[in-house]
Design an enzyme around this catalytic site. Structure first.
Site, PDB file in Angstrom:
ATOM      1  N   CYS A 166      55.896  37.593   9.662  1.00 21.59           N
ATOM      2  CA  CYS A 166      56.205  36.167   9.627  1.00 21.59           C
ATOM      3  C   CYS A 166      56.581  35.750  11.031  1.00 21.59           C
ATOM      4  CB  CYS A 166      57.308  35.865   8.627  1.00 21.59           C
ATOM      5  SG  CYS A 166      58.920  36.333   9.210  1.00 21.59           S
ATOM      6  N   ARG A 200      61.972  23.292   4.170  1.00 21.30           N
ATOM      7  CA  ARG A 200      62.216  24.525   3.421  1.00 21.30           C
ATOM      8  C   ARG A 200      63.712  24.764   3.267  1.00 21.30           C
ATOM      9  NH1 ARG A 200      60.238  29.595   5.937  1.00 21.30           N
ATOM     10  NH2 ARG A 200      61.492  30.293   4.197  1.00 21.30           N
ATOM     11  N   ARG A 217      59.707  41.975   9.952  1.00 24.28           N
ATOM     12  CA  ARG A 217      60.529  41.912   8.739  1.00 24.28           C
ATOM     13  C   ARG A 217      60.014  42.810   7.604  1.00 24.28           C
ATOM     14  NH1 ARG A 217      62.291  35.649   7.905  1.00 24.28           N
ATOM     15  NH2 ARG A 217      64.086  36.489   6.856  1.00 24.28           N
ATOM     16  N   LYS A 277      70.793  27.456   0.296  1.00 23.78           N
ATOM     17  CA  LYS A 277      69.454  27.982  -0.016  1.00 23.78           C
ATOM     18  C   LYS A 277      69.502  29.504  -0.177  1.00 23.78           C
ATOM     19  CE  LYS A 277      66.374  28.839   3.425  1.00 23.78           C
ATOM     20  NZ  LYS A 277      65.852  30.199   3.353  1.00 23.78           N
ATOM     21  N   ASN A 278      70.148  30.173   0.762  1.00 29.68           N
ATOM     22  CA  ASN A 278      70.109  31.638   0.751  1.00 29.68           C
ATOM     23  C   ASN A 278      70.957  32.261  -0.355  1.00 29.68           C
ATOM     24  OD1 ASN A 278      68.351  31.513   2.843  1.00 29.68           O
ATOM     25  ND2 ASN A 278      69.729  32.345   4.392  1.00 29.68           N
ATOM     26  N   ASP A 331      70.932  32.832  12.040  1.00 35.63           N
ATOM     27  CA  ASP A 331      70.445  31.537  11.559  1.00 35.63           C
ATOM     28  C   ASP A 331      71.094  30.348  12.282  1.00 35.63           C
ATOM     29  OD1 ASP A 331      68.704  32.741   9.831  1.00 35.63           O
ATOM     30  OD2 ASP A 331      69.837  32.326   8.012  1.00 35.63           O
TER      31      ASP A 331
HETATM   32  C1  UD1 Z   1      68.154  36.822   5.137  1.00 34.78           C
HETATM   33  C2  UD1 Z   1      68.166  35.310   5.155  1.00 34.78           C
HETATM   34  C3  UD1 Z   1      67.733  34.778   6.526  1.00 34.78           C
HETATM   35  C4  UD1 Z   1      68.594  35.410   7.619  1.00 34.78           C
HETATM   36  C5  UD1 Z   1      68.617  36.927   7.497  1.00 34.78           C
HETATM   37  C6  UD1 Z   1      69.575  37.598   8.471  1.00 34.78           C
HETATM   38  C7  UD1 Z   1      67.654  34.759   2.857  1.00 34.78           C
HETATM   39  C8  UD1 Z   1      66.684  34.195   1.887  1.00 34.78           C
HETATM   40  N1  UD1 Z   1      67.253  34.822   4.130  1.00 34.78           N
HETATM   41  O1  UD1 Z   1      66.806  37.232   5.358  1.00 34.78           O
HETATM   42  O2  UD1 Z   1      67.900  33.365   6.537  1.00 34.78           O
HETATM   43  O3  UD1 Z   1      68.059  35.067   8.891  1.00 34.78           O
HETATM   44  O4  UD1 Z   1      69.015  37.310   6.160  1.00 34.78           O
HETATM   45  O5  UD1 Z   1      70.857  37.085   8.312  1.00 34.78           O
HETATM   46  O6  UD1 Z   1      68.777  35.088   2.512  1.00 34.78           O
HETATM   47  N2  UD1 Z   1      64.815  44.939   7.884  1.00 34.78           N
HETATM   48  C9  UD1 Z   1      64.205  46.174   7.896  1.00 34.78           C
HETATM   49  N3  UD1 Z   1      63.905  46.764   6.702  1.00 34.78           N
HETATM   50  C10 UD1 Z   1      64.181  46.186   5.505  1.00 34.78           C
HETATM   51  C11 UD1 Z   1      64.795  44.928   5.496  1.00 34.78           C
HETATM   52  C12 UD1 Z   1      65.106  44.329   6.706  1.00 34.78           C
HETATM   53  O7  UD1 Z   1      63.935  46.730   8.950  1.00 34.78           O
HETATM   54  O8  UD1 Z   1      63.868  46.769   4.460  1.00 34.78           O
HETATM   55  C13 UD1 Z   1      65.168  44.271   9.154  1.00 34.78           C
HETATM   56  C14 UD1 Z   1      64.413  42.949   9.356  1.00 34.78           C
HETATM   57  O9  UD1 Z   1      63.162  43.147   9.922  1.00 34.78           O
HETATM   58  C15 UD1 Z   1      65.367  42.202  10.273  1.00 34.78           C
HETATM   59  C16 UD1 Z   1      66.751  42.705   9.839  1.00 34.78           C
HETATM   60  O10 UD1 Z   1      66.526  43.888   9.109  1.00 34.78           O
HETATM   61  O11 UD1 Z   1      65.136  42.575  11.607  1.00 34.78           O
HETATM   62  C17 UD1 Z   1      67.522  41.731   8.985  1.00 34.78           C
HETATM   63  O12 UD1 Z   1      66.732  41.355   7.869  1.00 34.78           O
HETATM   64  P1  UD1 Z   1      67.356  40.978   6.456  1.00 34.78           P
HETATM   65  O13 UD1 Z   1      68.842  41.063   6.547  1.00 34.78           O
HETATM   66  O14 UD1 Z   1      66.676  41.768   5.401  1.00 34.78           O
HETATM   67  O15 UD1 Z   1      66.933  39.469   6.334  1.00 34.78           O
HETATM   68  P2  UD1 Z   1      66.349  38.728   5.055  1.00 34.78           P
HETATM   69  O16 UD1 Z   1      67.047  39.205   3.833  1.00 34.78           O
HETATM   70  O17 UD1 Z   1      64.870  38.752   5.109  1.00 34.78           O
END
Ligand code: UD1
Length: 417
Positions: free
Chosen positions: A117, A397, A122, A22-23, A305
């Site tokens: 969420c 999902r 996030r 999925k990711n 995850d």
């Molecule tokens: C992706 C995965 C999700 C997984 C996560 C961490 C997908 C669709 N989803 O989510 O399943 O749990 O990686 O491995 O691929 N953050 C910030 N600022 C930003 C972006 C992120 O502070 O601009 C923080 C988030 O709040 C979180 C951390 O960074 O605490 C990791 O988030 P991120 O790596 O961005 O996760 P996703 O891409 O949302």
């Protein structure tokens, strides 16, 4: 609403096929917005999040045609709408991944802010500051991100956090920017490498895929992609834990050991036997499980995850385990549901202490998010009597036919409407 009903106590045995990731599939679908022509993606998992992403592409003007199971052709000749509406983004945060491709191809994008969420705030600040460094004008109005740039230009970007989505958004945007972009402290998750491989076949110039420094030399245009999505390492890891928690013997076909090193290492420490074979990974467990200390961290660390699934497993270990959640701030919602089944877990801040071995007894429980739902199914497999899991739309999902696959392995599990 559907429910899953599990009668625990059955040892899982046999072979199970892992679906496409999925990711990896979500950013790949968004990347089709980068180039006109007809793209082909294979090994797409049949999941609600994939349907949402396809719906998003339709809104933007892409046309799709389904081929053999898991195959989708996407024509992105006429991308006429550059807006990701709130109604879709709120059901799937990953919708924000259209921002980079739309801005790079059309010079404009309007994407609803994902907002909070279940597993924490996030934010997307790193996505936005990276695009700003590439020359985008960004404003936040009426709950929407509006981004404009005649043509993005290459930049040196240091990410404060190695964000997965942020790295993907900036990587996609940089492929069509003018000049060279360097993304430092980039996330190294295998799904990013899969995206980079597809982009390279589209004509993108990318160096360092899979490492924490990505260098992208922007090109004027890209060709459509023709790509097979990598297998889902989190689904694979979930089946590996299912084998261990039931004292079973399962061959997870298509699981890739190089993507699962931290998970394999922790399963071995717990006493399970893990064999990497040509077809995938075989997990056997016929011993008392040992307690573990686990700290989640970005890849190649232990994946957040898989945290909830290992918590279910550790309720069955002989002794005290500790799990520290370092990626998300609020990812212990499964704890109270696991406690309803009899798990002994104490949470202090970002740390959970699990006292095993708990005698789990079936009860009605509620899924709270995607991986939390998987942990409830796993705990239910090890529990006495019947567990009824509601709100399984979370499960749908991210897991393709989980109950069908588990049933084939010998679980007493069914879905009821
Ligand atoms: C992706 C995965 C999700 C997984 C996560 C961490 C997908 C669709 N989803 O989510 O399943 O749990 O990686 O491995 O691929 N953050 C910030 N600022 C930003 C972006 C992120 O502070 O601009 C923080 C988030 O709040 C979180 C951390 O960074 O605490 C990791 O988030 P991120 O790596 O961005 O996760 P996703 O891409 O949302």
């Amino acid at each position: 609403m559907d429910k899953i009903i599990v009668r625990g106590g059955h040892r899982l045995q046999g072979e199970v096929q892992v679906s496409g990731a999925k990711n990896a599939a979500l950013p790949l679908l968004c990347a089709t917005l980068l180039a006109a022509g007809t793209h082909e993606l294979r090994n797409l998992p049949g999941l609600r999040d994939i349907d949402t992403a396809v719906q998003l592409l339709h809104i933007m003007g892409a046309q799709t045609e389904a081929g053999a199971p898991g195959t989708l052709r996407i024509n992105a000749d006429d991308i006429i709408c550059a807006e990701a509406p709130y109604d879709l983004v709120r059901t799937m945060r990953a919708s924000v991944l259209v921002l980079g491709p739309l801005l790079a191809r059309l010079g404009y994008a309007r994407v609803s802010l994902p907002g909070g969420c279940a597993i924490g705030a996030r934010p997307v600040d790193q996505h936005l500051s990276g695009l700003e460094a590439m020359g985008a004008q960004i404003s936040l109005e009426h709950g929407y991100i509006e981004a404009r740039a005649k043509r993005l230009r290459g930049a040196r970007i240091y990410l404060d956090i190695p964000t997965v989505g942020g790295t993907e958004n900036l990587l996609m945007a940089a492929t069509l920017a003018h000049g060279r972009t360097i993304i430092e402290n980039a996330a190294c998750e295998p799904e990013i490498e899969d995206l980079a491989t597809a982009l390279q076949h589209m004509g993108a110039q990318i160096e360092g895929a899979g490492s924490d420094t990505l260098t992208i030399h922007g090109v004027d245009s890209l060709r459509p992609m023709n790509h097979t999505v990598m297998s889902d390492r989190i689904e694979a890891g979930t089946f590996m834990v299912a084998a261990a928690i039931t004292g079973g013997d399962v061959l997870v076909v298509g699981a890739q050991p190089e993507h699962l090193e931290a998970v394999i290492s922790k399963l071995r420490q717990s006493g399970a036997e893990v064999h990497c074979v040509a077809e995938g990974i075989r997990v056997q467990c016929n011993t008392t499980l040992q307690p573990l200390r686990i700290k989640t961290s970005p890849h190649p660390g232990f994946p957040t995850d898989m945290q909830a699934q290992f918590m279910a497993l550790l309720t069955q270990a002989d002794g005290t385990s500790v799990i520290s959640e370092n990626v998300f701030e609020n990812r212990f919602m499964h704890v109270s549901e696991l406690q309803r089944l009899g798990a002994q877990i104490r949470v202090e801040g970002r740390q959970a202490t699990i006292q095993g071995k708990a005698n789990l007894l079936g009860a009605p429980v509620m899924a709270t998010d995607l991986r939390a739902s998987a942990s409830l199914v796993l705990a239910a497999l090890a529990a006495e009597n019947t567990t009824e899991i509601s709100r399984i739309y979370h499960l749908d999902r991210g897991y393709e036919k989980l109950e069908v696959k588990l049933k084939k392995l010998g679980a007493d599990i069914k879905r009821v409407s």
